[in-house]
Design a protein around this motif. Structure first.
Motif, PDB file in Angstrom:
ATOM      1  N   LEU A   2       3.687  23.374  86.193  1.00  0.00           N
ATOM      2  CA  LEU A   2       2.648  23.418  87.220  1.00  0.00           C
ATOM      3  C   LEU A   2       1.482  22.531  86.803  1.00  0.00           C
ATOM      4  O   LEU A   2       1.163  22.426  85.617  1.00  0.00           O
ATOM      5  N   SER A   3       0.821  21.930  87.773  1.00  0.00           N
ATOM      6  CA  SER A   3      -0.384  21.152  87.500  1.00  0.00           C
ATOM      7  C   SER A   3      -1.543  22.118  87.242  1.00  0.00           C
ATOM      8  O   SER A   3      -1.451  23.318  87.513  1.00  0.00           O
ATOM      9  N   ASP A   4      -2.628  21.598  86.730  1.00  0.00           N
ATOM     10  CA  ASP A   4      -3.816  22.435  86.528  1.00  0.00           C
ATOM     11  C   ASP A   4      -4.262  23.079  87.837  1.00  0.00           C
ATOM     12  O   ASP A   4      -4.626  24.256  87.872  1.00  0.00           O
ATOM     13  N   ALA A   5      -4.213  22.329  88.934  1.00  0.00           N
ATOM     14  CA  ALA A   5      -4.626  22.864  90.241  1.00  0.00           C
ATOM     15  C   ALA A   5      -3.687  23.985  90.682  1.00  0.00           C
ATOM     16  O   ALA A   5      -4.141  25.010  91.209  1.00  0.00           O
ATOM     17  N   GLN A   6      -2.394  23.820  90.450  1.00  0.00           N
ATOM     18  CA  GLN A   6      -1.433  24.856  90.825  1.00  0.00           C
ATOM     19  C   GLN A   6      -1.618  26.104  89.968  1.00  0.00           C
ATOM     20  O   GLN A   6      -1.533  27.230  90.473  1.00  0.00           O
ATOM     21  N   ARG A  36       9.374  20.785  84.714  1.00  0.00           N
ATOM     22  CA  ARG A  36       8.528  20.512  85.876  1.00  0.00           C
ATOM     23  C   ARG A  36       7.354  21.489  85.898  1.00  0.00           C
ATOM     24  O   ARG A  36       7.265  22.369  86.745  1.00  0.00           O
ATOM     25  N   LEU A  51      10.081  24.342  90.049  1.00  0.00           N
ATOM     26  CA  LEU A  51       8.654  24.209  89.798  1.00  0.00           C
ATOM     27  C   LEU A  51       8.202  25.333  88.872  1.00  0.00           C
ATOM     28  O   LEU A  51       8.521  26.500  89.093  1.00  0.00           O
TER      29      LEU A  51
END
Length: 142
Positions: free
Chosen positions: A94-98, A92, A87
């Protein structure tokens, strides 16, 4: 090869200990995660003791983005974790939230206090960067 892990007390402030794979693996095993606040506890005897017992071995045949960790207990049991694309890697991301959560974690550990509202303003500005004419959002945390 087994590499030494020095506690902060035996090295300079800002020691590379926190970036040692031995230390990071020990933090993950002891605390269940590896966040900025988790790696800052250089004086955690449990983490340092475990880090000193971690052995690493590089496999040149593996791609740089792949890792395998095997934990062996004193009783002889073992468990292996393999990650082809960890991650946060390019494969892979990170998402915006992560990313926002990671930024909040970093801001909470800053050497000077940053108001929660300012942190949220910076996150909102970064997430809307494509629509902004300048990087004026930097003034939000200065």
């Amino acid at each position: 090869s087994k590499l030494p892990v020095q506690p902060l007390a035996s090295g300079p402030p800002g020691s590379l200990t926190q970036f040692s794979p031995h230390y990071l693996i020990a933090v993950a095993l002891v605390k269940g995660q590896v966040g900025i606040r988790d790696v800052a506890g250089f004086h955690d005897a449990t983490v340092l003791d475990l880090a000193a017992r971690v052995e690493t071995e590089a496999d040149p045949s593996w791609p740089h983005s792949k890792l395998q960790i095997t934990v062996r207990t004193e009783s002889g049991r073992s468990a292996t974790l393999e990650a082809a694309a960890p991650l946060g890697s390019p494969e892979r991301p990170l998402s915006d939230a992560q990313l926002a959560d990671k930024f909040r974690d970093c801001a909470a550990s800053a050497s000077r206090h940053i108001a929660a509202a300012s942190v949220e303003d910076v996150i909102a500005a970064i997430l809307d960067l494509e629509n902004r004419r300048s990087a004026a959002f930097v003034s939000l945390i200065v």
